[in-house]
Design a protein around this motif. Structure first.
Motif: not given
Length: 288
Positions: A112-141
């Motif tokens: 159970a701890p592994r499940l909750l921890g890995a799923w939480t990191s999945t959501a955080l890492l997906m958020g980071v990936a999306l944020g980096l894509v948005l940074a790329h397509f930002g006006s400065a990039s």
């Protein structure tokens, strides 16, 4: 990063078959479940600020963001090891067959701890990936003179997304073992062999998927490190600035590949393999 909270809140229930499953998982995880939620609440604003800074062309190390995002995963693995150690400490008071059944149930609940921890990191890492894509397509990039940096952001986003895929498979494997091993303990002896065959087959499929995503991660990670080799030569730490976080991620992946092996390799009993019999040492297929 609101996307991260949305993913975590609205996917955890379906993953665990509803509110009752979520409650059981947090109950089995004990304090580690609350710790994972606390870390999520603290890291969402930190990662949001890091991504905003990246979009404003401020240099934020990807290794720092990945380290924050994978912290819940590491805490979950630590919780799994602690819970298995506690279960093993109680085994000598039981007879061999009963101890094997208890070990199966306890190992399943320890996922159970592994499940909750890995799923939480999945959501955080997906958020980071999306944020980096948005940074790329930002006006400065999108300026012509920022093309090199923009391509680097896309590659970093790919690294984060591939690491999120590995974390997701780890969470799915933990969910499978949680149901498989706790069900094994409740299953009548006559039906145990069939359940084990199906459970181990599903585990093998998840392992194959894990190695596929890990291979993609390795290729993207090495490409990113090679791309930034020239930048590292101008920093005081040089290549160590990349190698240290890369090594930390590699250690995390190794630990997640065998989440309870260090705790169970010296167990006095084995998980029943069928018909209530305890297999001889070396003959048991490890669920972890």
């Amino acid at each position: 990063m609101p996307f991260t909270v949305f993913v975590w809140c609205f996917t955890l229930g379906p993953l665990l078959d509803g509110t009752e499953g979520v409650t059981r998982a947090f109950h089995a995880a004990g304090p580690f479940g609350a710790l994972v939620v606390l870390v999520l609440a603290l890291e969402v604003p930190l990662l949001a600020m890091a991504l905003v800074s990246t979009g404003m062309e401020r240099r934020v190390p990807l290794s720092a963001m990945l380290g924050l995002a994978t912290l819940p995963w590491m805490l979950g693995l630590m919780g799994t090891e602690v819970l298995v150690d506690r279960a093993l400490a109680a085994l000598p008071r039981l007879d061999v067959v009963e101890a094997g059944v208890v070990l199966a149930a306890s190992t399943g609940e320890a996922m159970a701890p592994r499940l909750l921890g890995a799923w939480t990191s999945t959501a955080l890492l997906m958020g980071v990936a999306l944020g980096l894509v948005l940074a790329h397509f930002g006006s400065a990039s999108v300026r012509e003179d920022a093309g090199h940096r923009g391509r680097g952001l896309l590659l970093a986003s790919g690294v984060s997304a591939s690491l999120a895929s590995v974390a997701m498979v780890g969470a799915l494997e933990a969910r499978h073992l949680l149901g498989f091993l706790t069900g094994l303990a409740r299953m009548p002896e006559s039906e145990r062999a069939e359940l084990i065959a199906a459970g181990l087959a599903a585990t093998a499929n998840l392992r194959a998927l894990r190695w596929t995503f890990t291979g993609v991660l390795a290729v993207l990670g090495l490409t990113l490190m090679a791309r930034r080799a020239g930048e590292d030569s101008h920093t005081p730490l040089g290549w160590s600035a990349r190698l240290v976080p890369a090594t930390a991620v590699a250690v995390l992946l190794v630990l997640d590949a065998h989440p309870v092996s260090s705790a169970t390799e010296n167990a006095p009993v084995a998980i029943p393999a069928g018909h209530g019999e305890v297999p001889a040492p070396g003959m048991t297929a490890s669920p972890s």
